[in-house]
Design a protein around this motif. Structure first.
Motif, PDB file in Angstrom:
ATOM      1  N   LEU A 185       0.841  -1.196   0.000  1.00 27.84           N
ATOM      2  CA  LEU A 185       0.000   0.000   0.000  1.00 27.84           C
ATOM      3  C   LEU A 185       0.877   1.248   0.000  1.00 27.84           C
ATOM      4  O   LEU A 185       1.911   1.300   0.672  1.00 27.84           O
ATOM      5  CB  LEU A 185      -0.919   0.008   1.229  1.00 27.84           C
ATOM      6  N   ASP A 186       0.467   2.242  -0.738  1.00 30.22           N
ATOM      7  CA  ASP A 186       1.182   3.511  -0.826  1.00 30.22           C
ATOM      8  C   ASP A 186       0.663   4.447   0.263  1.00 30.22           C
ATOM      9  O   ASP A 186      -0.495   4.862   0.225  1.00 30.22           O
ATOM     10  CB  ASP A 186       0.963   4.124  -2.208  1.00 30.22           C
ATOM     11  N   SER A 187       1.516   4.777   1.231  1.00 31.76           N
ATOM     12  CA  SER A 187       1.086   5.639   2.345  1.00 31.76           C
ATOM     13  C   SER A 187       1.293   7.128   2.051  1.00 31.76           C
ATOM     14  O   SER A 187       1.206   7.953   2.946  1.00 31.76           O
ATOM     15  CB  SER A 187       1.837   5.253   3.629  1.00 31.76           C
ATOM     16  N   GLY A 188       1.542   7.468   0.795  1.00 35.13           N
ATOM     17  CA  GLY A 188       1.613   8.870   0.399  1.00 35.13           C
ATOM     18  C   GLY A 188       2.900   9.546   0.814  1.00 35.13           C
ATOM     19  O   GLY A 188       3.926   8.922   1.060  1.00 35.13           O
ATOM     20  N   GLY A 189       2.828  10.873   0.888  1.00 30.75           N
ATOM     21  CA  GLY A 189       4.002  11.671   1.191  1.00 30.75           C
ATOM     22  C   GLY A 189       4.570  12.296  -0.068  1.00 30.75           C
ATOM     23  O   GLY A 189       4.220  11.920  -1.188  1.00 30.75           O
ATOM     24  N   GLY A 190       5.447  13.272   0.105  1.00 31.87           N
ATOM     25  CA  GLY A 190       6.006  13.952  -1.047  1.00 31.87           C
ATOM     26  C   GLY A 190       4.973  14.856  -1.678  1.00 31.87           C
ATOM     27  O   GLY A 190       4.498  15.814  -1.062  1.00 31.87           O
ATOM     28  N   THR A 191       4.569  14.542  -2.887  1.00 34.65           N
ATOM     29  CA  THR A 191       3.561  15.350  -3.576  1.00 34.65           C
ATOM     30  C   THR A 191       2.143  14.948  -3.204  1.00 34.65           C
ATOM     31  O   THR A 191       1.182  15.494  -3.761  1.00 34.65           O
ATOM     32  CB  THR A 191       3.738  15.218  -5.099  1.00 34.65           C
ATOM     33  N   TYR A 192       1.976  14.005  -2.289  1.00 39.84           N
ATOM     34  CA  TYR A 192       0.652  13.524  -1.903  1.00 39.84           C
ATOM     35  C   TYR A 192       0.466  13.598  -0.389  1.00 39.84           C
ATOM     36  O   TYR A 192       1.445  13.587   0.357  1.00 39.84           O
ATOM     37  CB  TYR A 192       0.461  12.077  -2.362  1.00 39.84           C
ATOM     38  N   PRO A 193      -0.748  13.629   0.085  1.00 40.07           N
ATOM     39  CA  PRO A 193      -0.990  13.593   1.536  1.00 40.07           C
ATOM     40  C   PRO A 193      -0.457  12.297   2.139  1.00 40.07           C
ATOM     41  O   PRO A 193      -0.483  11.240   1.497  1.00 40.07           O
ATOM     42  CB  PRO A 193      -2.519  13.658   1.650  1.00 40.07           C
ATOM     43  N   GLU A 194       0.034  12.368   3.359  1.00 43.81           N
ATOM     44  CA  GLU A 194       0.588  11.189   4.027  1.00 43.81           C
ATOM     45  C   GLU A 194      -0.529  10.396   4.697  1.00 43.81           C
ATOM     46  O   GLU A 194      -0.670  10.360   5.913  1.00 43.81           O
ATOM     47  CB  GLU A 194       1.662  11.613   5.036  1.00 43.81           C
ATOM     48  N   VAL A 195      -1.290   9.713   3.877  1.00 40.68           N
ATOM     49  CA  VAL A 195      -2.422   8.928   4.366  1.00 40.68           C
ATOM     50  C   VAL A 195      -2.571   7.666   3.534  1.00 40.68           C
ATOM     51  O   VAL A 195      -2.086   7.584   2.407  1.00 40.68           O
ATOM     52  CB  VAL A 195      -3.755   9.722   4.298  1.00 40.68           C
ATOM     53  N   ILE A 196      -3.237   6.675   4.105  1.00 41.80           N
ATOM     54  CA  ILE A 196      -3.801   5.571   3.343  1.00 41.80           C
ATOM     55  C   ILE A 196      -5.281   5.876   3.249  1.00 41.80           C
ATOM     56  O   ILE A 196      -6.002   5.852   4.246  1.00 41.80           O
ATOM     57  CB  ILE A 196      -3.530   4.223   4.029  1.00 41.80           C
ATOM     58  N   SER A 197      -5.720   6.196   2.057  1.00 40.96           N
ATOM     59  CA  SER A 197      -7.039   6.782   1.860  1.00 40.96           C
ATOM     60  C   SER A 197      -8.168   5.766   2.040  1.00 40.96           C
ATOM     61  O   SER A 197      -7.947   4.549   2.044  1.00 40.96           O
ATOM     62  CB  SER A 197      -7.137   7.389   0.459  1.00 40.96           C
ATOM     63  N   SER A 198      -9.379   6.278   2.161  1.00 42.24           N
ATOM     64  CA  SER A 198     -10.554   5.407   2.266  1.00 42.24           C
ATOM     65  C   SER A 198     -10.738   4.582   0.999  1.00 42.24           C
ATOM     66  O   SER A 198     -11.245   3.452   1.055  1.00 42.24           O
ATOM     67  CB  SER A 198     -11.808   6.246   2.545  1.00 42.24           C
ATOM     68  N   ALA A 199     -10.306   5.124  -0.146  1.00 42.84           N
ATOM     69  CA  ALA A 199     -10.376   4.357  -1.392  1.00 42.84           C
ATOM     70  C   ALA A 199      -9.439   3.151  -1.339  1.00 42.84           C
ATOM     71  O   ALA A 199      -9.774   2.066  -1.832  1.00 42.84           O
ATOM     72  CB  ALA A 199     -10.023   5.247  -2.577  1.00 42.84           C
ATOM     73  N   GLN A 200      -8.281   3.326  -0.735  1.00 44.00           N
ATOM     74  CA  GLN A 200      -7.360   2.205  -0.574  1.00 44.00           C
ATOM     75  C   GLN A 200      -7.924   1.161   0.386  1.00 44.00           C
ATOM     76  O   GLN A 200      -7.749  -0.040   0.178  1.00 44.00           O
ATOM     77  CB  GLN A 200      -6.009   2.695  -0.065  1.00 44.00           C
ATOM     78  N   VAL A 201      -8.582   1.615   1.435  1.00 41.39           N
ATOM     79  CA  VAL A 201      -9.219   0.696   2.382  1.00 41.39           C
ATOM     80  C   VAL A 201     -10.262  -0.143   1.661  1.00 41.39           C
ATOM     81  O   VAL A 201     -10.339  -1.370   1.835  1.00 41.39           O
ATOM     82  CB  VAL A 201      -9.856   1.471   3.550  1.00 41.39           C
ATOM     83  N   GLU A 202     -11.066   0.512   0.831  1.00 41.47           N
ATOM     84  CA  GLU A 202     -12.097  -0.205   0.070  1.00 41.47           C
ATOM     85  C   GLU A 202     -11.467  -1.190  -0.903  1.00 41.47           C
ATOM     86  O   GLU A 202     -11.943  -2.312  -1.075  1.00 41.47           O
ATOM     87  CB  GLU A 202     -12.969   0.799  -0.676  1.00 41.47           C
ATOM     88  N   TRP A 203     -10.362  -0.759  -1.537  1.00 42.55           N
ATOM     89  CA  TRP A 203      -9.658  -1.648  -2.465  1.00 42.55           C
ATOM     90  C   TRP A 203      -9.159  -2.898  -1.745  1.00 42.55           C
ATOM     91  O   TRP A 203      -9.329  -4.019  -2.229  1.00 42.55           O
ATOM     92  CB  TRP A 203      -8.482  -0.915  -3.102  1.00 42.55           C
ATOM     93  N   PHE A 204      -8.532  -2.706  -0.580  1.00 42.46           N
ATOM     94  CA  PHE A 204      -8.020  -3.855   0.173  1.00 42.46           C
ATOM     95  C   PHE A 204      -9.151  -4.796   0.562  1.00 42.46           C
ATOM     96  O   PHE A 204      -9.031  -6.019   0.457  1.00 42.46           O
ATOM     97  CB  PHE A 204      -7.268  -3.395   1.426  1.00 42.46           C
ATOM     98  N   GLN A 205     -10.247  -4.231   1.011  1.00 39.77           N
ATOM     99  CA  GLN A 205     -11.381  -5.059   1.441  1.00 39.77           C
ATOM    100  C   GLN A 205     -11.902  -5.901   0.280  1.00 39.77           C
ATOM    101  O   GLN A 205     -12.140  -7.106   0.430  1.00 39.77           O
ATOM    102  CB  GLN A 205     -12.483  -4.172   2.006  1.00 39.77           C
ATOM    103  N   LYS A 206     -12.058  -5.294  -0.885  1.00 37.26           N
ATOM    104  CA  LYS A 206     -12.576  -6.022  -2.047  1.00 37.26           C
ATOM    105  C   LYS A 206     -11.572  -7.066  -2.538  1.00 37.26           C
ATOM    106  O   LYS A 206     -11.937  -8.203  -2.848  1.00 37.26           O
ATOM    107  CB  LYS A 206     -12.912  -5.044  -3.167  1.00 37.26           C
ATOM    108  N   LYS A 207     -10.310  -6.669  -2.633  1.00 40.59           N
ATOM    109  CA  LYS A 207      -9.299  -7.584  -3.143  1.00 40.59           C
ATOM    110  C   LYS A 207      -9.094  -8.775  -2.205  1.00 40.59           C
ATOM    111  O   LYS A 207      -8.991  -9.926  -2.654  1.00 40.59           O
ATOM    112  CB  LYS A 207      -7.978  -6.841  -3.342  1.00 40.59           C
ATOM    113  N   SER A 208      -9.044  -8.526  -0.906  1.00 40.03           N
ATOM    114  CA  SER A 208      -8.841  -9.616   0.046  1.00 40.03           C
ATOM    115  C   SER A 208     -10.034 -10.573   0.057  1.00 40.03           C
ATOM    116  O   SER A 208      -9.862 -11.784   0.205  1.00 40.03           O
ATOM    117  CB  SER A 208      -8.587  -9.065   1.450  1.00 40.03           C
ATOM    118  N   GLN A 209     -11.239 -10.045  -0.108  1.00 43.23           N
ATOM    119  CA  GLN A 209     -12.424 -10.905  -0.173  1.00 43.23           C
ATOM    120  C   GLN A 209     -12.441 -11.719  -1.459  1.00 43.23           C
ATOM    121  O   GLN A 209     -12.929 -12.855  -1.492  1.00 43.23           O
ATOM    122  CB  GLN A 209     -13.695 -10.061  -0.071  1.00 43.23           C
TER     123      GLN A 209
END
Length: 394
Positions: free
Chosen positions: A238-262
């Motif tokens: 997972l890309d935790s951001g930083g640099g040119t992006y906010p330093e977060v794991i976004s809600s979209a990434q959370v949704e992606w992980f949930q769908k992919k893991s299922q």
């Protein structure tokens, strides 16, 4: 001090000599003349779920080396900078020779992009992965907060009028005009695109486009030596951001992980291991106060945990999944501990590169996965050959 992009000029540097890339055939063991080389695992693409997998060699464990915070290209205009890159190469060479891993993970801050005064920062990225590539070892990478940070001109480069001296390429080259030779930087997408395009052994992934602001989001499967369709473990990046992006794991990434893991592990029957760069706030909750005591395991606890800017649900999701065994991060150079957090482990890698802050001894975290039955353990291998901080993840 800030100058307009049209007036900023690229400073010419002696480009790093790129190591000659070996061309390997996917799906076969790779032969490289090296005293400590051992054949790499089989590499294929599993078409059913589009999850790339690596098959464990028969009768062997699957060993992974984590290289964190290399910071190649830092202070490139000084004598100190290139020397640090050479020292980082030595660390990686030592670890790879001592451990002979099956796989390598670059755990963010591979380069220090805000100190690289050339448009093609991939030159330094290629240098950083060269020890792994030259041994025929497959690898994967994830971005940190420095890999595509906005460029900051050092004050000493400015002339009295306040504008850096112009050093544009010759007009006969592919570049012409002041606008073309002004520094534009190298973004995440270009870095990952170049790595994948030019390296058949790279297992890095772009991730779905709708996961902005993050790029390196993907999953790999470790397969049984007996059956490539039988997963032993899943590795999530997972890309935790930083640099040119906010330093977060976004809600979209959370949704992606949930769908992919299922999709690929619906019953949580296969163990899962997670990798990103910047620690989540949960790391701060379990951090040792002073010395490292059990149940935590490690050797240095020399700074406070620097966490992501916000939490959007990834930790809640991971804690609920019984298959998630551990999370591994970099970012903090003065921390190398592992501590239990509810049903999983939170771990730091070991600062590998000589670039970046801190004078702590360099090394790398090693992971070892065994299938049938599944076992998972880790230790730290130092540049001087010392091994310490072994932990078994139950």
């Amino acid at each position: 001090m800030t100058a307009s992009p049209s007036k900023l000029a690229i400073l010419t540097f002696a480009y790093v000599s790129l190591c000659v890339q070996f061309i390997f055939t996917v799906g076969f063991n790779h032969q490289v003349h090296h005293s400590n080389f051992r054949p790499s695992p089989t590499i294929r693409l599993r078409a059913t779920t589009q999850v790339r997998y690596i098959q464990i060699r028969p009768g062997a464990q699957f060993k992974i080396a984590l290289f964190a915070d290399l910071h190649f290209g830092e202070a490139a205009s000084t004598e100190w900078g290139p020397l640090q890159d050479e020292n980082s190469i030595k660390v990686m060479n030592t670890v790879l020779d001592d451990e002979t891993p099956d796989f390598v993970i670059y755990l963010g801050d591979v380069i220090t992009a805000n100190n690289i005064p050339i448009a093609n920062a991939s030159l330094y990225w290629d240098q950083a992965i060269s020890p792994t590539r030259n041994r025929g070892i497959p690898w994967a990478s994830v971005f940190g907060n420095h890999d595509d940070a906005p460029f900051q001109w050092p004050m000493e480069w400015f002339s009295p009028p306040g504008i850096p001296e112009v050093h544009c390429p010759a007009t006969s080259s592919a570049h012409s005009g002041e606008e073309e030779c002004s520094f534009k930087g190298t973004g995440r997408l270009e870095l990952i695109r170049n790595e994948i395009k030019h390296n058949v052994l790279s297992f890095s992934g772009n991730g779905p486009r709708d996961l902005w602001p993050s790029v390196s989001n993907y999953v790999l499967q470790i397969s049984s030596s007996h059956d490539p369709r039988s997963p032993v473990a899943y590795l999530y990046f997972l890309d935790s951001g930083g640099g040119t992006y906010p330093e977060v794991i976004s809600s979209a990434q959370v949704e992606w992980f949930q769908k992919k893991s299922q999709e690929i592990n619906p019953n949580s029957s296969v163990p899962e291991v997670i990798f990103w760069h910047i620690p989540s706030k949960a790391y701060k909750k379990v951090a040792p106060k002073f010395l490292i005591h059990k149940p935590c395991v490690g050797s240095i606890n020399k700074e406070s945990v620097a966490v992501q800017e916000a939490e959007t649900g990834i930790m809640k999701l991971l804690v609920k999944r019984p298959s998630v065994k551990a999370i591994f991060v970099g970012h903090n150079h003065g921390l190398d501990w592992c501590c239990p957090y509810k049903k999983l482990w939170l771990c730091f890698a070991r600062h590998t590169g000589y670039g970046g802050y801190g004078n702590w001894s360099r090394g790398a975290r090693i992971l070892e996965i065994t299938g049938q039955p599944f076992t998972f353990r880790s230790w730290i291998r130092m540049e001087d050959g010392d091994v310490h901080s072994e932990v078994v993840f139950s």
